[in-house]
Design a protein around this motif. Sequence first.
Motif, PDB file in Angstrom:
ATOM      1  N   ASN A   1       0.787  -1.248   0.000  1.00  0.00           N
ATOM      2  CA  ASN A   1       0.000   0.000   0.000  1.00  0.00           C
ATOM      3  C   ASN A   1       0.817   1.295   0.000  1.00  0.00           C
TER       4      ASN A   1
ATOM      5  N   GLU B   1       0.254   3.211  -3.211  1.00  0.00           N
ATOM      6  CA  GLU B   1      -1.139   3.648  -3.217  1.00  0.00           C
ATOM      7  C   GLU B   1      -1.332   4.866  -2.315  1.00  0.00           C
TER       8      GLU B   1
ATOM      9  N   ASN C   1      -2.695   7.914  -4.198  1.00  0.00           N
ATOM     10  CA  ASN C   1      -4.082   8.289  -3.937  1.00  0.00           C
ATOM     11  C   ASN C   1      -4.199   9.709  -3.389  1.00  0.00           C
ATOM     12  N   THR C   2      -3.229  10.091  -2.588  1.00  0.00           N
ATOM     13  CA  THR C   2      -3.215  11.472  -2.089  1.00  0.00           C
ATOM     14  C   THR C   2      -3.100  12.444  -3.262  1.00  0.00           C
TER      15      THR C   2
ATOM     16  N   LYS D   1      -3.950  11.895  -6.302  1.00  0.00           N
ATOM     17  CA  LYS D   1      -5.188  11.881  -7.090  1.00  0.00           C
ATOM     18  C   LYS D   1      -6.230  12.819  -6.482  1.00  0.00           C
ATOM     19  N   GLU D   2      -6.328  12.755  -5.174  1.00  0.00           N
ATOM     20  CA  GLU D   2      -7.279  13.617  -4.468  1.00  0.00           C
ATOM     21  C   GLU D   2      -6.957  15.096  -4.706  1.00  0.00           C
TER      22      GLU D   2
END
Lengths: 495, 225
Positions: free
Chosen positions: B155, B158, B162-163, B165-166
């Motif tokens: 992870n 990710e 993902n951070t 992406k946000e």
Amino acid sequence: MSDSEAPGAPEASTEVSTEDGSPAETPDRSSPTTPDNSTDVAPTRKARRRPEIQPVADVKEKPKVEEQPAEAPTPSQSTVSQGGWGYWGSWGKTILSTATATVATVGQGLTQVIEKAETSLGIPSPTELSARVEEEQKEQAESSSGTDRVPGDGSAAVESAFGMLSSLTSVVQSTGKTMITGGLDALEFIGKKTMDVIAEGDPGFKKTKGLMNRNSTLSQVLREAKEREEQQTAETESSDSEKKMVAHYGMLFDEFQGLSHLEALEILSRESESKVKSVLTTLSGDERVQLRADLELIKESFSLVEFDDEDVDEKKDEDGSEFVRELTESLEGLSVTATAEKLSKACRSTCSQITDMTKPEQEEEGSEEGVKKTLSVEDVHAAAIRSLAELTARSIELFHKLAEMILFSNSSTEASALSQLTVVLCKEISLLSKKFTSCLTTAGSNEKGDVLNPLITGVFLEASNSASYIQDAFQLLRPIVEISHIQRSAESTEQ
Amino acid sequence: MAYAYLFKYIIIGDTGVGKSCLLLQFTDKRFQPVHDLTIGVEFGARMITIDGKQIKLQIWDTAGQESFRSITRSYYRGAAGALLVYDITRRDTFNHLTTWLEDARQHSNSNMVIMLIGNKSDLESRREVKKEEGEAFAREHGLIFMETSAKTASNVEEAFINTAKEIYEKIQEGVFDINNEVRHTSLCFSFLLKPLHSSSVPVFPLFLLSVVFQQCVWFATLPLS
């Protein structure tokens, strides 16, 4: 190279024009520190006071920035005030030069202009200069091994012969405080000439003024410069493979996290500065007078960077061990061992690189010409730029860590130790650039001048820039030492 | 080498939770069980791709020690994303999250994306904090949540991506209003759009004008109070 003249030239002029902006109003800012180098200072001073620089100062376009000229006239203030260009003091001059003339441009506009300036001014070409460095080194090696060397005799001759060299390399000189200012002066002198040329093509400096008035921090300017550089690489790479030879100082500097450490150091410096200011406003009477006096003392020790001329035989420092020793010495008790170790390692590897470059040449001198060359001038140049970028980034990191440790431990830190450190670092940069350029000369003995000269000039330029960054980082420590002093004296009165 | 955006991240959390290990795993793809104590801040950088765009992450890995707090707080400014890390095998590191969160909210801009990370998920046998607790805390405070292992690399990618992406989505939605943000903090460091073809002045996201940049920089250079 000729095809890049148009885009390159305006950038070069920016560097130049910024140099002009402030010194015009404070002509003596750097001259007090250059008393013992009359050969190259004299023409520079003249140049600096010439009125033609005025137009540049006038092209300020954003009303917001108008406060800046107000800062400039008082030299002491200009080094203190934060944020604007003035904050960088005289060093701001070269910062912009990097911002605009960073590596990519070095290979293009600026070098070209410098070359032009060189020819028209009768400045010896870089090839000549670094060839002379080699000779000098031999001479010095001989004379120093002969033990009974008369000081002031041989060295004086060398000195005068090398007046121009030291002004180009800026850091090469080991006499007095001229080391860095000398470099600026020469660049500025060249810059003046350049401006005349550029002014013809860019009346009113319309293309360049946008770059000058930005009120931003050093790391930002560098970051932007680096980005421009990256774009230029991206654009040129596909079309012109020849351009690949140009090593990118700014990009490498960022790769070694030099920019990040600089940004972090700036943050700490700015915050400390405003804390000092607010403390000053809360104090009154005797306390305030006392503190002002203390701060004045600290400021003084930061303005006097003394370069001693005792270490003539530092040229013998082949494996970098001498540098490591001096570095360790000046960092004694400052508890930044881990970071200093990184820097020492980088230096040692650079030194062994240089040794590798020079060794095969000497050994195979008798053998066939064709087999001799293993390294191209581009390789040597790339290694030089990379080493300079790494050493500078590590030096900035060291200053950043020092800042953190000073704030963290709140132990007494003598400004003199920090300035000694600055001297050691700058000297090393100077020494290495010298060694690299003589490697370049050897490697490029069969090359034409127009191939070799820009490369050598590039190394000298980046060495000069490196020294400026290190000086800037040193200056950024001042508010940190100040606030640490304030906190310590507050603690001692409480007890 | 060219990139469209530059995001500044900060990694915060108690000492010993594995902040530096997470960074090393993300940038170098390796794990180093013994790490020197971080002094002040260290750095890492990596390029990632989101929506076909190159994004450079500039990561500020802060020291977790309490005594460094006053220094590390200075570094929060301008961060677009924060990784708030605790150790699932140490309850106290979870209990301190509120303090860290307050700190982060106070010293950075309100739109900063915060990713809560429960690290050391490989040490299941020594777990003291249930995954559900982490999830609940994240829900309550509007954070994204993930459990990671810097050791096994589980992870880790990710969490960082993902951070980003946000953050990227927030930019697309135009949530970051520079005119309002700028008075409190400077966004300009984190959300500069680095165009591929501009020559001197950086171009900004569509909702920004370059004039704003000037102000933004100007504000940024002012002392904080």
